[in-house]
Design a protein around this motif. Structure first.
Motif, PDB file in Angstrom:
ATOM      1  N   CYS A  20     -11.615  22.249  38.431  1.00 54.84           N
ATOM      2  CA  CYS A  20     -11.693  20.790  38.313  1.00 54.84           C
ATOM      3  C   CYS A  20     -11.924  20.288  36.883  1.00 54.84           C
ATOM      4  O   CYS A  20     -11.854  19.098  36.640  1.00 54.84           O
ATOM      5  N   GLY A  21     -12.244  21.202  35.942  1.00 50.77           N
ATOM      6  CA  GLY A  21     -12.457  20.797  34.553  1.00 50.77           C
ATOM      7  C   GLY A  21     -13.858  20.315  34.228  1.00 50.77           C
ATOM      8  O   GLY A  21     -14.159  20.004  33.076  1.00 50.77           O
ATOM      9  N   SER A  22     -14.737  20.256  35.213  1.00 52.54           N
ATOM     10  CA  SER A  22     -16.106  19.782  34.986  1.00 52.54           C
ATOM     11  C   SER A  22     -16.869  20.729  34.062  1.00 52.54           C
ATOM     12  O   SER A  22     -16.651  21.933  34.071  1.00 52.54           O
ATOM     13  N   GLN A  23     -17.760  20.175  33.267  1.00 51.33           N
ATOM     14  CA  GLN A  23     -18.636  20.956  32.397  1.00 51.33           C
ATOM     15  C   GLN A  23     -20.007  21.177  33.034  1.00 51.33           C
ATOM     16  O   GLN A  23     -20.892  21.743  32.411  1.00 51.33           O
ATOM     17  N   ASP A  24     -20.193  20.736  34.261  1.00 48.43           N
ATOM     18  CA  ASP A  24     -21.488  20.804  34.946  1.00 48.43           C
ATOM     19  C   ASP A  24     -21.557  22.052  35.818  1.00 48.43           C
ATOM     20  O   ASP A  24     -21.044  22.065  36.938  1.00 48.43           O
ATOM     21  N   VAL A  46     -22.191  32.044  39.003  1.00 49.26           N
ATOM     22  CA  VAL A  46     -22.027  30.815  38.234  1.00 49.26           C
ATOM     23  C   VAL A  46     -21.195  29.891  39.100  1.00 49.26           C
ATOM     24  O   VAL A  46     -20.141  30.284  39.607  1.00 49.26           O
ATOM     25  N   PHE A  47     -21.683  28.671  39.308  1.00 45.69           N
ATOM     26  CA  PHE A  47     -20.970  27.750  40.187  1.00 45.69           C
ATOM     27  C   PHE A  47     -20.870  26.372  39.572  1.00 45.69           C
ATOM     28  O   PHE A  47     -21.744  25.927  38.828  1.00 45.69           O
ATOM     29  N   TYR A  49     -16.693  25.609  43.004  1.00 45.62           N
ATOM     30  CA  TYR A  49     -16.048  26.876  42.635  1.00 45.62           C
ATOM     31  C   TYR A  49     -17.102  27.827  42.086  1.00 45.62           C
ATOM     32  O   TYR A  49     -17.960  27.427  41.302  1.00 45.62           O
ATOM     33  N   SER A  50     -17.038  29.108  42.499  1.00 50.63           N
ATOM     34  CA  SER A  50     -18.051  30.094  42.104  1.00 50.63           C
ATOM     35  C   SER A  50     -17.403  31.382  41.619  1.00 50.63           C
ATOM     36  O   SER A  50     -16.344  31.771  42.102  1.00 50.63           O
ATOM     37  N   GLU A  51     -18.074  32.043  40.685  1.00 51.19           N
ATOM     38  CA  GLU A  51     -17.682  33.365  40.220  1.00 51.19           C
ATOM     39  C   GLU A  51     -18.923  34.245  40.240  1.00 51.19           C
ATOM     40  O   GLU A  51     -20.007  33.799  39.881  1.00 51.19           O
ATOM     41  N   PHE A  52     -18.742  35.512  40.644  1.00 50.54           N
ATOM     42  CA  PHE A  52     -19.831  36.483  40.693  1.00 50.54           C
ATOM     43  C   PHE A  52     -19.711  37.420  39.498  1.00 50.54           C
ATOM     44  O   PHE A  52     -18.619  37.902  39.200  1.00 50.54           O
ATOM     45  N   TYR A  53     -20.832  37.703  38.840  1.00 49.08           N
ATOM     46  CA  TYR A  53     -20.875  38.624  37.714  1.00 49.08           C
ATOM     47  C   TYR A  53     -21.902  39.704  38.012  1.00 49.08           C
ATOM     48  O   TYR A  53     -23.056  39.399  38.323  1.00 49.08           O
ATOM     49  N   VAL A  71     -23.108  34.398  30.898  1.00 51.44           N
ATOM     50  CA  VAL A  71     -22.140  34.313  31.984  1.00 51.44           C
ATOM     51  C   VAL A  71     -21.514  32.929  32.033  1.00 51.44           C
ATOM     52  O   VAL A  71     -20.388  32.769  32.501  1.00 51.44           O
ATOM     53  N   LEU A  72     -22.225  31.913  31.530  1.00 48.84           N
ATOM     54  CA  LEU A  72     -21.637  30.587  31.475  1.00 48.84           C
ATOM     55  C   LEU A  72     -20.464  30.557  30.499  1.00 48.84           C
ATOM     56  O   LEU A  72     -19.474  29.875  30.727  1.00 48.84           O
ATOM     57  N   ASP A  73     -20.548  31.341  29.420  1.00 46.37           N
ATOM     58  CA  ASP A  73     -19.423  31.435  28.490  1.00 46.37           C
ATOM     59  C   ASP A  73     -18.215  32.052  29.184  1.00 46.37           C
ATOM     60  O   ASP A  73     -17.086  31.613  28.987  1.00 46.37           O
ATOM     61  N   PHE A  74     -18.439  33.092  30.003  1.00 50.58           N
ATOM     62  CA  PHE A  74     -17.340  33.705  30.743  1.00 50.58           C
ATOM     63  C   PHE A  74     -16.734  32.713  31.720  1.00 50.58           C
ATOM     64  O   PHE A  74     -15.517  32.602  31.856  1.00 50.58           O
ATOM     65  N   PHE A  75     -17.572  31.966  32.418  1.00 48.32           N
ATOM     66  CA  PHE A  75     -17.119  30.997  33.421  1.00 48.32           C
ATOM     67  C   PHE A  75     -16.245  29.926  32.787  1.00 48.32           C
ATOM     68  O   PHE A  75     -15.226  29.524  33.329  1.00 48.32           O
ATOM     69  N   PHE A  76     -16.647  29.457  31.603  1.00 49.25           N
ATOM     70  CA  PHE A  76     -15.917  28.392  30.934  1.00 49.25           C
ATOM     71  C   PHE A  76     -14.804  28.923  30.033  1.00 49.25           C
ATOM     72  O   PHE A  76     -14.151  28.156  29.337  1.00 49.25           O
ATOM     73  N   GLY A  77     -14.607  30.235  30.018  1.00 46.06           N
ATOM     74  CA  GLY A  77     -13.507  30.796  29.229  1.00 46.06           C
ATOM     75  C   GLY A  77     -13.813  30.925  27.764  1.00 46.06           C
ATOM     76  O   GLY A  77     -12.937  31.004  26.931  1.00 46.06           O
ATOM     77  N   GLY A  78     -15.104  30.997  27.420  1.00 47.89           N
ATOM     78  CA  GLY A  78     -15.500  31.062  26.009  1.00 47.89           C
ATOM     79  C   GLY A  78     -15.588  32.459  25.478  1.00 47.89           C
ATOM     80  O   GLY A  78     -15.375  33.446  26.048  1.00 47.89           O
TER      81      GLY A  78
END
Length: 67
Positions: free
Chosen positions: A8-12, A39-40, A46-50, A60-67
């Motif tokens: 969805c593009g959200s930063q939250d 991280v959700f 939407y969620s991802e498991f690490y 893990v937030l960097d991974f979630f946001f593609g950083g």
């Protein structure tokens, strides 16, 4: 810069620690020996498991946001 949630593009976003049962005897005895960070997205869910053992470096937030 972070791209945001891939759905969805959200930063939250937020994180939560969870434990899950493995297979075999661990499942039979309900031993939760698999530790993950989830991280959700607070907007769409939407969620991802690490795997905590594999993702100790970096956020893990960097991974979630593609950083």
């Amino acid at each position: 810069m972070e791209n945001g949630c891939i759905k969805c593009g959200s930063q939250d976003a937020d994180t939560k620690e969870v434990a899950m049962t493995g297979a075999g005897f661990a499942k039979f005895f309900d031993v939760q020996n698999n530790q993950f960070t989830v991280v959700f997205c607070n907007n769409c869910g939407y969620s991802e498991f690490y795997n905590q053992n594999a993702s100790k470096t970096g956020s893990v937030l960097d991974f979630f946001f593609g950083g």
